[in-house]
Design a protein around this motif. Structure first.
Motif, PDB file in Angstrom:
ATOM      1  N   ASP A  30     -31.387  18.915   8.786  1.00  0.00           N
ATOM      2  CA  ASP A  30     -30.793  17.873   9.623  1.00  0.00           C
ATOM      3  C   ASP A  30     -30.950  16.524   8.938  1.00  0.00           C
ATOM      4  O   ASP A  30     -32.055  15.973   8.887  1.00  0.00           O
ATOM      5  N   PRO A  31     -29.872  15.956   8.389  1.00  0.00           N
ATOM      6  CA  PRO A  31     -29.980  14.652   7.725  1.00  0.00           C
ATOM      7  C   PRO A  31     -30.191  13.495   8.701  1.00  0.00           C
ATOM      8  O   PRO A  31     -30.560  12.395   8.284  1.00  0.00           O
ATOM      9  N   LYS A  32     -29.951  13.769   9.982  1.00  0.00           N
ATOM     10  CA  LYS A  32     -30.092  12.720  10.999  1.00  0.00           C
ATOM     11  C   LYS A  32     -31.540  12.216  11.034  1.00  0.00           C
ATOM     12  O   LYS A  32     -32.480  13.004  11.161  1.00  0.00           O
ATOM     13  N   GLY A  33     -31.720  10.921  10.894  1.00  0.00           N
ATOM     14  CA  GLY A  33     -33.059  10.342  10.961  1.00  0.00           C
ATOM     15  C   GLY A  33     -33.847  10.411   9.669  1.00  0.00           C
ATOM     16  O   GLY A  33     -34.974   9.892   9.598  1.00  0.00           O
ATOM     17  N   LYS A  34     -33.269  11.017   8.641  1.00  0.00           N
ATOM     18  CA  LYS A  34     -33.959  11.109   7.349  1.00  0.00           C
ATOM     19  C   LYS A  34     -33.641   9.871   6.510  1.00  0.00           C
ATOM     20  O   LYS A  34     -32.563   9.293   6.601  1.00  0.00           O
ATOM     21  N   VAL A  88     -33.084  12.594   1.924  1.00  0.00           N
ATOM     22  CA  VAL A  88     -31.809  13.287   1.766  1.00  0.00           C
ATOM     23  C   VAL A  88     -31.545  13.595   0.297  1.00  0.00           C
ATOM     24  O   VAL A  88     -31.091  14.680  -0.054  1.00  0.00           O
ATOM     25  N   MET A  89     -31.869  12.649  -0.582  1.00  0.00           N
ATOM     26  CA  MET A  89     -31.666  12.872  -2.018  1.00  0.00           C
ATOM     27  C   MET A  89     -32.529  14.040  -2.515  1.00  0.00           C
ATOM     28  O   MET A  89     -32.036  14.911  -3.243  1.00  0.00           O
ATOM     29  N   ARG A  90     -33.795  14.060  -2.122  1.00  0.00           N
ATOM     30  CA  ARG A  90     -34.675  15.142  -2.584  1.00  0.00           C
ATOM     31  C   ARG A  90     -34.210  16.494  -2.071  1.00  0.00           C
ATOM     32  O   ARG A  90     -34.254  17.498  -2.791  1.00  0.00           O
ATOM     33  N   PHE A  91     -33.744  16.517  -0.815  1.00  0.00           N
ATOM     34  CA  PHE A  91     -33.227  17.781  -0.291  1.00  0.00           C
ATOM     35  C   PHE A  91     -31.992  18.219  -1.069  1.00  0.00           C
ATOM     36  O   PHE A  91     -31.874  19.382  -1.466  1.00  0.00           O
ATOM     37  N   CYS A  92     -31.040  17.296  -1.268  1.00  0.00           N
ATOM     38  CA  CYS A  92     -29.794  17.638  -1.964  1.00  0.00           C
ATOM     39  C   CYS A  92     -30.072  18.138  -3.378  1.00  0.00           C
ATOM     40  O   CYS A  92     -29.422  19.079  -3.861  1.00  0.00           O
ATOM     41  N   GLN A  93     -31.024  17.522  -4.036  1.00  0.00           N
ATOM     42  CA  GLN A  93     -31.346  17.953  -5.402  1.00  0.00           C
ATOM     43  C   GLN A  93     -31.943  19.353  -5.406  1.00  0.00           C
ATOM     44  O   GLN A  93     -31.600  20.185  -6.262  1.00  0.00           O
ATOM     45  N   SER A  94     -32.821  19.656  -4.449  1.00  0.00           N
ATOM     46  CA  SER A  94     -33.386  21.004  -4.366  1.00  0.00           C
ATOM     47  C   SER A  94     -32.314  22.030  -4.015  1.00  0.00           C
ATOM     48  O   SER A  94     -32.287  23.134  -4.568  1.00  0.00           O
ATOM     49  N   ARG A 103     -22.595  10.137   0.905  1.00  0.00           N
ATOM     50  CA  ARG A 103     -23.953  10.023   0.370  1.00  0.00           C
ATOM     51  C   ARG A 103     -24.444  11.352  -0.175  1.00  0.00           C
ATOM     52  O   ARG A 103     -24.929  11.437  -1.319  1.00  0.00           O
ATOM     53  N   GLU A 104     -24.299  12.400   0.641  1.00  0.00           N
ATOM     54  CA  GLU A 104     -24.797  13.717   0.240  1.00  0.00           C
ATOM     55  C   GLU A 104     -24.018  14.269  -0.956  1.00  0.00           C
ATOM     56  O   GLU A 104     -24.604  14.844  -1.884  1.00  0.00           O
TER      57      GLU A 104
END
Length: 448
Positions: free
Chosen positions: A134-138, A143-149, A174-175
């Motif tokens: 859930d990118p909401k509130g992040k 968000v960048m670290r999640f997208c990279q993983s 952004r994502e």
């Protein structure tokens, strides 16, 4: 074997294999039951086991996505990519980041994408993906670290001529930027055509942001034209307040309609004077806030908790642009009782099967998602073309191509419905028109 016998047999097998995947089963049932007259007319499809192959994804990928939040805690999400059908081109479909994402939702979206992409007339197959993140509130850093993983695994399975993801719920500019940046680092190459929905500075297309919402309105405009009507002077209710809803609102207003309501997952706003779209864009596109904040800018508006109540508002045209299953049978009956004449879907299957039956039984013109919201993926394919040619078209060029595609989708759906004895039923027409192109390609390519 008759077409009905064949479809029921395949449906039974699908239920046995995927019994706990309600969203996927509903999508398969909705499409396959529309195709009964096609199988009656083309028994060669039955002999080739075409439907058995079509309902089974070519490839399903599920993977772990570990990342570290701003407090230094390790978080683990689950990532998915369904590569459903590549008969007419590389897999094409969005990535959804939302807590509700699971195998069933990704499969239903990927299955729908086969026919939606076929309807565009462009050479793209069906796929879908995402994660229960859930990118909401992040924060941007999270968000960048999640997208990279996420991309650290996904990059192995995608490519300009293989599988081209895009955005969906929770995945915006952004994502896509973070995903493409890490893909480029991992591959050591600039392959802009591997992702669509990119920024204009690195291979994106003018008009892509507006495409799904604008395309929805262009399709709905054709529905209205068939009844010698238009958006001019109509009251419109639109659910959601993300990309699709915002630009559907913009185009509907340009065509003379008054949009009086928008929503998000918490509730909905009602403004009888017409939504102030500049305010909504500031809240959603700049501040990434909640729709309730609209009241801080417009004192005459009201806000109600719970998003489903938006369908109690009286309107001429309803454009559900939030998420799947948001209009159930009860909501459909309320829309009918309030005199709604047109329902056209901007989200993916936002109306349940029971709701669709209510619309059809009561003469409400119904624009199915796979046809009405195909503008986004159509413009994504146009972005792929521009990337391949290393050039950019103007906004006007892209918008004109988009409008022509949506008009052709309407005409082809209408024609297919009439050809198979269901004149005016755009749901059946879209399913049949989208299916026929994929079916003929599969027949030509053999049992693969």
């Amino acid at each position: 074997m008759t077409g009905k016998e064949y479809v029921l047999k395949v449906l039974s097998d699908v239920e046995k294999r995927n019994g706990n995947e309600a969203e996927f089963l509903n999508a398969v049932k909705e499409v396959t039951t529309s195709l009964i007259p096609v199988f009656d007319k083309h028994p060669e499809y039955i002999k080739a086991g075409l439907l058995e192959r079509l309902v089974e994804p070519e490839r399903q990928i599920m993977f772990r996505v570990p990342w570290v939040d701003d407090e230094g805690n390790v978080q683990v999400n689950r990532g998915y990519r369904i590569q459903f059908n590549s008969a007419i081109g590389p897999y094409k479909g969005g990535l959804r980041f939302h807590p509700s994402v699971n195998a069933s939702i990704v499969k239903f979206l990927g299955f729908e994408q086969i026919f939606k992409n076929s309807l565009t007339g462009l050479p793209i197959g069906g796929g879908k993906g995402g994660a229960d993140f859930d990118p909401k509130g992040k924060s941007d850093a999270e968000v960048m670290r999640f997208c990279q993983s996420f991309m650290a695994e996904l990059y192995r399975h995608i490519g300009m001529d293989t599988d081209v993801p895009a955005g969906d719920i929770g995945v915006g500019g952004r994502e896509i930027g973070y995903l493409y940046g890490y893909y480029k680092k991992l591959r050591g190459a600039n392959d802009p055509g591997v992702l669509t929905g990119k920024g204009l500075s690195y291979g994106g297309s003018l008009g892509r942001t507006q495409a799904t919402g604008y395309g929805l309105v262009y399709f709905t405009q054709e529905m209205l034209k068939s009844k010698n009507d238009s958006f001019e002077g109509k009251t419109v209710v639109i659910s959601g307040s993300g990309n699709v809803a915002i630009y559907a609102t913009e185009k509907a207003m340009q065509l003379g309609a008054k949009v009086v309501a928008l929503s998000d997952s918490n509730g909905y706003i009602y403004d009888e004077n017409g939504i102030n779209l500049d305010v909504v864009k500031e809240i959603k596109e700049v501040k990434r806030g909640r729709i309730k904040e609209y009241l801080n800018y417009v004192s005459t508006a009201s806000y109600t908790e719970g998003s489903r109540g938006i369908w109690t508002i009286k309107c001429d045209i309803a454009l559900p642009c939030a998420t799947q299953g948001e209009i159930d049978e009860e909501s459909a009956k309320i829309l009918v009782a309030n005199g709604t004449k047109v329902v056209s879907e901007g989200a993916n299957m936002p109306s349940t099967l029971e709701a669709i039956k209510v619309f059809q039984d009561n003469g409400v013109a119904f624009g199915p998602a796979k046809a009405a919201n195909a503008g986004g993926v159509a413009c994504s394919a146009l972005e792929m073309s521009q990337d391949s040619m290393r050039l950019s078209w103007t906004f006007e060029e892209v918008d004109e191509k988009l409008k022509n595609i949506m008009v052709n989708i309407y005409k082809n759906s209408e024609k297919a419905a009439a050809e198979y004895g269901h004149e005016g039923n755009l749901l059946m027409g879209a399913n049949i028109s989208g299916f026929k192109k994929v079916a003929d390609a599969m027949m030509a390519q053999g049992i693969v």
